[in-house]
Design a protein around this motif. Structure first.
Motif, PDB file in Angstrom:
ATOM      1  N   LEU A 190      -8.676   8.825  -0.166  1.00 57.92           N
ATOM      2  CA  LEU A 190      -8.513   7.635   0.002  1.00 57.92           C
ATOM      3  C   LEU A 190      -7.543   7.179  -1.139  1.00 57.92           C
ATOM      4  O   LEU A 190      -6.596   6.097  -0.952  1.00 57.92           O
ATOM      5  CB  LEU A 190      -9.906   6.824  -0.132  1.00 57.92           C
ATOM      6  CG  LEU A 190     -10.953   6.871   0.835  1.00 57.92           C
ATOM      7  CD1 LEU A 190     -12.072   6.622   0.746  1.00 57.92           C
ATOM      8  CD2 LEU A 190     -10.053   6.234   2.045  1.00 57.92           C
ATOM      9  N   GLU A 191      -7.467   7.299  -2.415  1.00 55.99           N
ATOM     10  CA  GLU A 191      -6.662   6.968  -3.640  1.00 55.99           C
ATOM     11  C   GLU A 191      -5.334   7.354  -3.015  1.00 55.99           C
ATOM     12  O   GLU A 191      -4.302   6.452  -3.245  1.00 55.99           O
ATOM     13  CB  GLU A 191      -7.102   7.729  -4.681  1.00 55.99           C
ATOM     14  CG  GLU A 191      -6.192   7.262  -5.948  1.00 55.99           C
ATOM     15  CD  GLU A 191      -6.704   8.074  -7.286  1.00 55.99           C
ATOM     16  OE1 GLU A 191      -6.313   7.392  -8.357  1.00 55.99           O
ATOM     17  OE2 GLU A 191      -7.044   9.287  -7.211  1.00 55.99           O
ATOM     18  N   ARG A 192      -4.836   8.570  -2.693  1.00 61.48           N
ATOM     19  CA  ARG A 192      -3.605   9.147  -2.303  1.00 61.48           C
ATOM     20  C   ARG A 192      -2.954   8.004  -1.043  1.00 61.48           C
ATOM     21  O   ARG A 192      -1.813   7.732  -1.147  1.00 61.48           O
ATOM     22  CB  ARG A 192      -3.325  10.478  -1.888  1.00 61.48           C
ATOM     23  CG  ARG A 192      -3.690  11.371  -3.190  1.00 61.48           C
ATOM     24  CD  ARG A 192      -3.381  13.046  -2.619  1.00 61.48           C
ATOM     25  NE  ARG A 192      -4.362  13.326  -1.924  1.00 61.48           N
ATOM     26  CZ  ARG A 192      -5.364  14.014  -2.038  1.00 61.48           C
ATOM     27  NH1 ARG A 192      -5.734  14.180  -3.445  1.00 61.48           N
ATOM     28  NH2 ARG A 192      -6.177  14.237  -1.323  1.00 61.48           N
ATOM     29  N   ARG A 193      -3.915   8.186  -0.028  1.00 63.77           N
ATOM     30  CA  ARG A 193      -3.564   7.348   1.144  1.00 63.77           C
ATOM     31  C   ARG A 193      -3.325   5.758   1.169  1.00 63.77           C
ATOM     32  O   ARG A 193      -2.491   5.054   1.628  1.00 63.77           O
ATOM     33  CB  ARG A 193      -4.382   7.919   2.457  1.00 63.77           C
ATOM     34  CG  ARG A 193      -4.101   9.240   2.659  1.00 63.77           C
ATOM     35  CD  ARG A 193      -5.205   9.796   3.623  1.00 63.77           C
ATOM     36  NE  ARG A 193      -5.152  10.998   3.888  1.00 63.77           N
ATOM     37  CZ  ARG A 193      -4.169  11.700   4.611  1.00 63.77           C
ATOM     38  NH1 ARG A 193      -3.338  11.119   5.323  1.00 63.77           N
ATOM     39  NH2 ARG A 193      -4.294  13.117   5.083  1.00 63.77           N
ATOM     40  N   ALA A 194      -4.241   5.228   0.282  1.00 62.19           N
ATOM     41  CA  ALA A 194      -4.535   3.687   0.478  1.00 62.19           C
ATOM     42  C   ALA A 194      -3.972   3.091  -0.626  1.00 62.19           C
ATOM     43  O   ALA A 194      -3.676   1.851  -0.738  1.00 62.19           O
ATOM     44  CB  ALA A 194      -6.039   3.319   0.747  1.00 62.19           C
ATOM     45  N   VAL A 195      -3.908   3.779  -1.813  1.00 60.53           N
ATOM     46  CA  VAL A 195      -3.419   3.149  -3.330  1.00 60.53           C
ATOM     47  C   VAL A 195      -2.015   3.754  -3.815  1.00 60.53           C
ATOM     48  O   VAL A 195      -1.244   3.024  -3.661  1.00 60.53           O
ATOM     49  CB  VAL A 195      -4.473   3.410  -4.380  1.00 60.53           C
ATOM     50  CG1 VAL A 195      -4.262   2.768  -5.766  1.00 60.53           C
ATOM     51  CG2 VAL A 195      -5.943   2.867  -3.765  1.00 60.53           C
ATOM     52  N   GLY A 196      -1.970   4.701  -3.800  1.00 58.95           N
ATOM     53  CA  GLY A 196      -0.677   5.412  -4.361  1.00 58.95           C
ATOM     54  C   GLY A 196      -0.271   5.359  -5.676  1.00 58.95           C
ATOM     55  O   GLY A 196       0.724   5.772  -6.001  1.00 58.95           O
ATOM     56  N   LEU A 197      -1.189   4.864  -6.376  1.00 57.48           N
ATOM     57  CA  LEU A 197      -0.683   4.213  -7.935  1.00 57.48           C
ATOM     58  C   LEU A 197      -1.895   4.701  -8.927  1.00 57.48           C
ATOM     59  O   LEU A 197      -2.883   4.761  -8.552  1.00 57.48           O
ATOM     60  CB  LEU A 197      -0.680   2.656  -8.028  1.00 57.48           C
ATOM     61  CG  LEU A 197       0.469   2.067  -7.504  1.00 57.48           C
ATOM     62  CD1 LEU A 197       0.413   0.238  -7.786  1.00 57.48           C
ATOM     63  CD2 LEU A 197       1.985   2.531  -8.123  1.00 57.48           C
ATOM     64  N   LEU A 198      -1.090   5.300 -10.140  1.00 59.72           N
ATOM     65  CA  LEU A 198      -1.852   5.540 -11.231  1.00 59.72           C
ATOM     66  C   LEU A 198      -1.454   4.713 -12.238  1.00 59.72           C
ATOM     67  O   LEU A 198      -0.232   4.312 -12.507  1.00 59.72           O
ATOM     68  CB  LEU A 198      -1.857   7.043 -11.731  1.00 59.72           C
ATOM     69  CG  LEU A 198      -2.589   8.111 -10.846  1.00 59.72           C
ATOM     70  CD1 LEU A 198      -2.215   9.326 -11.491  1.00 59.72           C
ATOM     71  CD2 LEU A 198      -4.199   8.024 -11.189  1.00 59.72           C
ATOM     72  N   PRO A 199      -2.583   4.226 -13.169  1.00 64.37           N
ATOM     73  CA  PRO A 199      -2.199   3.404 -14.224  1.00 64.37           C
ATOM     74  C   PRO A 199      -1.233   4.153 -15.230  1.00 64.37           C
ATOM     75  O   PRO A 199      -1.688   5.297 -15.458  1.00 64.37           O
ATOM     76  CB  PRO A 199      -3.343   2.831 -14.753  1.00 64.37           C
ATOM     77  CG  PRO A 199      -4.578   3.124 -14.005  1.00 64.37           C
ATOM     78  CD  PRO A 199      -3.976   4.249 -13.060  1.00 64.37           C
ATOM     79  N   GLY A 200      -0.560   3.439 -15.879  1.00 65.09           N
ATOM     80  CA  GLY A 200       0.100   4.100 -17.181  1.00 65.09           C
ATOM     81  C   GLY A 200      -0.783   4.321 -18.332  1.00 65.09           C
ATOM     82  O   GLY A 200      -0.456   5.258 -19.222  1.00 65.09           O
ATOM     83  N   LEU A 201      -1.714   3.487 -18.401  1.00 64.31           N
ATOM     84  CA  LEU A 201      -2.762   3.408 -19.688  1.00 64.31           C
ATOM     85  C   LEU A 201      -4.100   3.032 -19.034  1.00 64.31           C
ATOM     86  O   LEU A 201      -3.890   1.738 -18.213  1.00 64.31           O
ATOM     87  CB  LEU A 201      -2.346   2.598 -20.669  1.00 64.31           C
ATOM     88  CG  LEU A 201      -3.275   2.367 -21.944  1.00 64.31           C
ATOM     89  CD1 LEU A 201      -3.630   3.683 -22.469  1.00 64.31           C
ATOM     90  CD2 LEU A 201      -2.668   1.324 -22.698  1.00 64.31           C
TER      91      LEU A 201
END
Length: 221
Positions: free
Chosen positions: A129-140
């Motif tokens: 779900l993270e890959r498909r619906a969000v696509g973002l990781l925080p820098g910090l």
């Protein structure tokens, strides 16, 4: 959205269990960055947009109809990701594209901790779900870590009417904390762990120092 995760340096998230003091932390990070002349957008999850805030109401403060039909763990997870997808598209991405810093009170790590650790849902499903619906990781990611007993005592003193998450038992929050700590250990370049058992001024100073260090290292450019 692409199935690849993009780590964005100006997305800063604050995570932690109940009573960890995220409000103090997010204000400290905001004040530090604004003091350097940066635009800063403060937001939260679940929520951040009008629609996402309505979903938050379903997840945290169910109305009479929903209370008569308790949310399953799976429905809770999907609602949280529906809110997050809207949040990313409507608030986070536009702010990052114009060069602002985004400070979010909770992000996807909370789904791994609460719905994964707390509810026992499959982390691989959350990752998909993270890959498909969000696509973002925080820098910090600033993890406000505090013993469950201390955090719950703080939350109980603050909240006269606990929401449906806050009403869970200690073992639920022990599992939540364990997942947060595990994720911090697995990704030390992204996480800064803050001892949230300290007094508020000490926590605020530690947060500002963590942001400053990451800026000096070029990790938030």
């Amino acid at each position: 959205m692409s199935s690849a995760l993009l780590r964005h340096p100006r997305l800063i998230t604050l995570e932690g269990g109940e009573g960890a003091g995220k409000t103090t932390a997010i204000n400290a990070a905001r004040d530090y960055l604004r003091g350097l002349g940066h635009e800063v957008v403060l937001t939260r999850e679940p929520g951040g947009t009008p629609l996402a805030e309505r979903i938050r109401g379903l997840v945290l403060k169910p109305d009479e109809e929903i209370a008569a039909e308790p949310l399953s763990a799976e429905a809770e997870l999907l609602l949280v990701f529906a809110a997050r997808a809207q949040h990313v598209r409507r608030v986070i991405q536009p702010a990052l594209q114009r060069g602002a810093f985004v400070l979010s009170d909770r992000f996807t790590d909370s789904s791994y901790a609460y719905q994964g650790g707390g509810r026992g849902l499959d982390a691989h499903w959350i990752a998909d779900l993270e890959r498909r619906a969000v696509g973002l990781l925080p820098g910090l990611t600033l993890l406000l870590d505090v013993d469950v007993a201390i955090g719950r005592a703080r939350a109980n003193g603050r909240d006269l009417w606990p929401d449906r998450i806050e009403s869970e038992q200690d073992d639920f929050f022990q599992r939540v904390r364990a997942v947060f700590r595990e994720r911090a250990t697995q990704d030390p370049q992204r996480f800064a762990v803050i001892d949230a058992s300290q007094a508020q001024p000490a926590v605020a100073a530690a947060v500002a120092a963590a942001v400053a260090q990451r800026l000096q290292q070029g990790g938030l450019a």
